[in-house]
Every structure is written in C-alpha cells, then in structure tokens.
Scaffold this motif. Sequence first.
Motif, PDB file in Angstrom:
ATOM      1  N   LEU A   1       0.824  -1.207   0.000  1.00  0.00           N
ATOM      2  CA  LEU A   1       0.000   0.000   0.000  1.00  0.00           C
ATOM      3  C   LEU A   1       0.861   1.262   0.000  1.00  0.00           C
ATOM      4  CD1 LEU A   1      -2.763  -1.164   2.483  1.00  0.00           C
ATOM      5  CD2 LEU A   1      -3.064  -0.709   0.036  1.00  0.00           C
ATOM      6  N   THR A   2       1.947   1.241   0.751  1.00  0.00           N
ATOM      7  CA  THR A   2       2.853   2.392   0.790  1.00  0.00           C
ATOM      8  C   THR A   2       3.414   2.681  -0.593  1.00  0.00           C
ATOM      9  OG1 THR A   2       3.442   1.959   3.089  1.00  0.00           O
ATOM     10  CG2 THR A   2       4.992   3.288   1.809  1.00  0.00           C
ATOM     11  N   ILE A   3       3.788   1.638  -1.307  1.00  0.00           N
ATOM     12  CA  ILE A   3       4.312   1.794  -2.666  1.00  0.00           C
ATOM     13  C   ILE A   3       3.270   2.459  -3.568  1.00  0.00           C
ATOM     14  CG2 ILE A   3       4.981   0.494  -4.741  1.00  0.00           C
ATOM     15  CD1 ILE A   3       6.339  -1.516  -2.781  1.00  0.00           C
TER      16      ILE A   3
ATOM     17  N   TYR B   1      -2.728   2.379   5.040  1.00  0.00           N
ATOM     18  CA  TYR B   1      -3.148   1.070   5.557  1.00  0.00           C
ATOM     19  C   TYR B   1      -4.448   1.204   6.348  1.00  0.00           C
ATOM     20  CZ  TYR B   1      -3.277  -3.261   8.206  1.00  0.00           C
ATOM     21  OH  TYR B   1      -3.684  -4.449   8.778  1.00  0.00           O
ATOM     22  N   ASN B   2      -4.536   2.220   7.202  1.00  0.00           N
ATOM     23  CA  ASN B   2      -5.736   2.396   8.013  1.00  0.00           C
ATOM     24  C   ASN B   2      -6.972   2.658   7.153  1.00  0.00           C
ATOM     25  OD1 ASN B   2      -4.548   1.892  10.474  1.00  0.00           O
ATOM     26  ND2 ASN B   2      -4.039   4.028  10.838  1.00  0.00           N
ATOM     27  N   ASP B   3      -6.824   3.465   6.103  1.00  0.00           N
ATOM     28  CA  ASP B   3      -7.947   3.716   5.195  1.00  0.00           C
ATOM     29  C   ASP B   3      -8.349   2.429   4.482  1.00  0.00           C
ATOM     30  OD1 ASP B   3      -7.950   6.379   5.916  1.00  0.00           O
ATOM     31  OD2 ASP B   3      -6.893   7.048   4.106  1.00  0.00           O
TER      32      ASP B   3
ATOM     33  N   LYS C   1     -12.088  -2.250   4.046  1.00  0.00           N
ATOM     34  CA  LYS C   1     -12.343  -3.696   4.126  1.00  0.00           C
ATOM     35  C   LYS C   1     -13.403  -4.002   5.184  1.00  0.00           C
ATOM     36  CE  LYS C   1      -9.735  -4.926   0.892  1.00  0.00           C
ATOM     37  NZ  LYS C   1     -10.368  -5.329  -0.350  1.00  0.00           N
ATOM     38  N   HIS C   2     -13.332  -3.317   6.312  1.00  0.00           N
ATOM     39  CA  HIS C   2     -14.340  -3.506   7.356  1.00  0.00           C
ATOM     40  C   HIS C   2     -15.724  -3.108   6.838  1.00  0.00           C
ATOM     41  CE1 HIS C   2     -11.206  -3.141  10.823  1.00  0.00           C
ATOM     42  NE2 HIS C   2     -11.264  -4.376  10.337  1.00  0.00           N
ATOM     43  N   GLN C   3     -15.791  -1.981   6.151  1.00  0.00           N
ATOM     44  CA  GLN C   3     -17.074  -1.516   5.616  1.00  0.00           C
ATOM     45  C   GLN C   3     -17.627  -2.490   4.576  1.00  0.00           C
ATOM     46  OE1 GLN C   3     -18.866   1.042   6.900  1.00  0.00           O
ATOM     47  NE2 GLN C   3     -17.220   0.972   8.390  1.00  0.00           N
ATOM     48  N   GLU C   4     -16.758  -3.026   3.730  1.00  0.00           N
ATOM     49  CA  GLU C   4     -17.188  -4.016   2.737  1.00  0.00           C
ATOM     50  C   GLU C   4     -17.778  -5.241   3.426  1.00  0.00           C
ATOM     51  OE1 GLU C   4     -13.987  -5.137   0.112  1.00  0.00           O
ATOM     52  OE2 GLU C   4     -13.575  -3.044  -0.407  1.00  0.00           O
ATOM     53  N   TYR C   5     -17.123  -5.712   4.468  1.00  0.00           N
ATOM     54  CA  TYR C   5     -17.591  -6.907   5.187  1.00  0.00           C
ATOM     55  C   TYR C   5     -18.946  -6.643   5.845  1.00  0.00           C
ATOM     56  CZ  TYR C   5     -17.536 -11.148   7.938  1.00  0.00           C
ATOM     57  OH  TYR C   5     -17.871 -12.363   8.476  1.00  0.00           O
ATOM     58  N   ILE C   6     -19.085  -5.471   6.443  1.00  0.00           N
ATOM     59  CA  ILE C   6     -20.354  -5.110   7.068  1.00  0.00           C
ATOM     60  C   ILE C   6     -21.459  -5.074   6.023  1.00  0.00           C
ATOM     61  CG2 ILE C   6     -21.604  -3.202   8.179  1.00  0.00           C
ATOM     62  CD1 ILE C   6     -18.904  -2.620   9.671  1.00  0.00           C
ATOM     63  N   GLN C   7     -21.173  -4.458   4.877  1.00  0.00           N
ATOM     64  CA  GLN C   7     -22.169  -4.376   3.800  1.00  0.00           C
ATOM     65  C   GLN C   7     -22.563  -5.764   3.310  1.00  0.00           C
ATOM     66  OE1 GLN C   7     -23.305  -1.589   1.627  1.00  0.00           O
ATOM     67  NE2 GLN C   7     -22.802  -0.185   3.282  1.00  0.00           N
ATOM     68  N   GLU C   8     -21.571  -6.626   3.130  1.00  0.00           N
ATOM     69  CA  GLU C   8     -21.823  -7.975   2.630  1.00  0.00           C
ATOM     70  C   GLU C   8     -22.656  -8.805   3.616  1.00  0.00           C
ATOM     71  OE1 GLU C   8     -17.929  -9.543   1.930  1.00  0.00           O
ATOM     72  OE2 GLU C   8     -17.591  -8.236   0.193  1.00  0.00           O
ATOM     73  N   ASN C   9     -22.601  -8.450   4.889  1.00  0.00           N
ATOM     74  CA  ASN C   9     -23.295  -9.215   5.921  1.00  0.00           C
ATOM     75  C   ASN C   9     -24.444  -8.438   6.558  1.00  0.00           C
ATOM     76  OD1 ASN C   9     -21.727 -11.854   6.301  1.00  0.00           O
ATOM     77  ND2 ASN C   9     -20.152 -10.293   6.097  1.00  0.00           N
ATOM     78  N   GLN C  10     -24.915  -7.453   5.856  1.00  0.00           N
ATOM     79  CA  GLN C  10     -25.990  -6.610   6.373  1.00  0.00           C
ATOM     80  C   GLN C  10     -27.255  -7.423   6.664  1.00  0.00           C
ATOM     81  OE1 GLN C  10     -26.741  -3.190   3.946  1.00  0.00           O
ATOM     82  NE2 GLN C  10     -27.681  -2.088   5.629  1.00  0.00           N
ATOM     83  N   GLN C  11     -27.530  -8.444   5.859  1.00  0.00           N
ATOM     84  CA  GLN C  11     -28.699  -9.289   6.090  1.00  0.00           C
ATOM     85  C   GLN C  11     -28.616  -9.992   7.435  1.00  0.00           C
ATOM     86  OE1 GLN C  11     -31.136  -8.061   4.221  1.00  0.00           O
ATOM     87  NE2 GLN C  11     -31.968 -10.116   4.340  1.00  0.00           N
ATOM     88  N   VAL C  12     -27.445 -10.425   7.815  1.00  0.00           N
ATOM     89  CA  VAL C  12     -27.264 -11.101   9.102  1.00  0.00           C
ATOM     90  C   VAL C  12     -27.593 -10.134  10.235  1.00  0.00           C
ATOM     91  CG1 VAL C  12     -25.580 -12.208  10.646  1.00  0.00           C
ATOM     92  CG2 VAL C  12     -25.514 -12.664   8.182  1.00  0.00           C
ATOM     93  N   VAL C  13     -27.112  -8.911  10.107  1.00  0.00           N
ATOM     94  CA  VAL C  13     -27.379  -7.896  11.122  1.00  0.00           C
ATOM     95  C   VAL C  13     -28.879  -7.618  11.207  1.00  0.00           C
ATOM     96  CG1 VAL C  13     -26.988  -5.483  11.781  1.00  0.00           C
ATOM     97  CG2 VAL C  13     -25.095  -6.851  10.885  1.00  0.00           C
TER      98      VAL C  13
END
Length: 57
Positions: free
Chosen positions: A19-21, A26-28, A33-45
């Motif tokens: 990512l540095t290259i 990294y934090n962004d 990635k966290h937001q993508e996972y939450i979106q993908e699992n929104q039905q579970v929530v």
Amino acid sequence: MGATNRELKQSKELVQTLLTIQDLSYNDWLHDKHQEYIQENQQVVMKSLIHYKKLND
C-alpha cells in the motif's frame, strides 16, 4: 487452525508495504475492508435485530 501471530504479522507488513508503494494508507484500506464486510453481511445484522425485537415484544 487459524493463522499464527507470526503469519499475521508477516501478512500485515507485506500489505502495508504494498500500500505504501501505491501511496495508500493502511488504516484507510483496512477501514474500507471492514465496511465491505459489514455491507456484505448486512442481512445477518438485520435478521438479528428483527429476532431481538421479537424476543423483547
């Protein structure tokens, strides 16, 4: 069996370097990635919240 701490550290360091290259944070990237996972699992929530509401009615 899950990844060892050493394997996790090596993976993280490699991703951070790549990512540095590319002039990316990294934090962004990790937040995205966290937001993508939450979106993908929104039905579970949603199902869990509906189930919780039914238990408390």
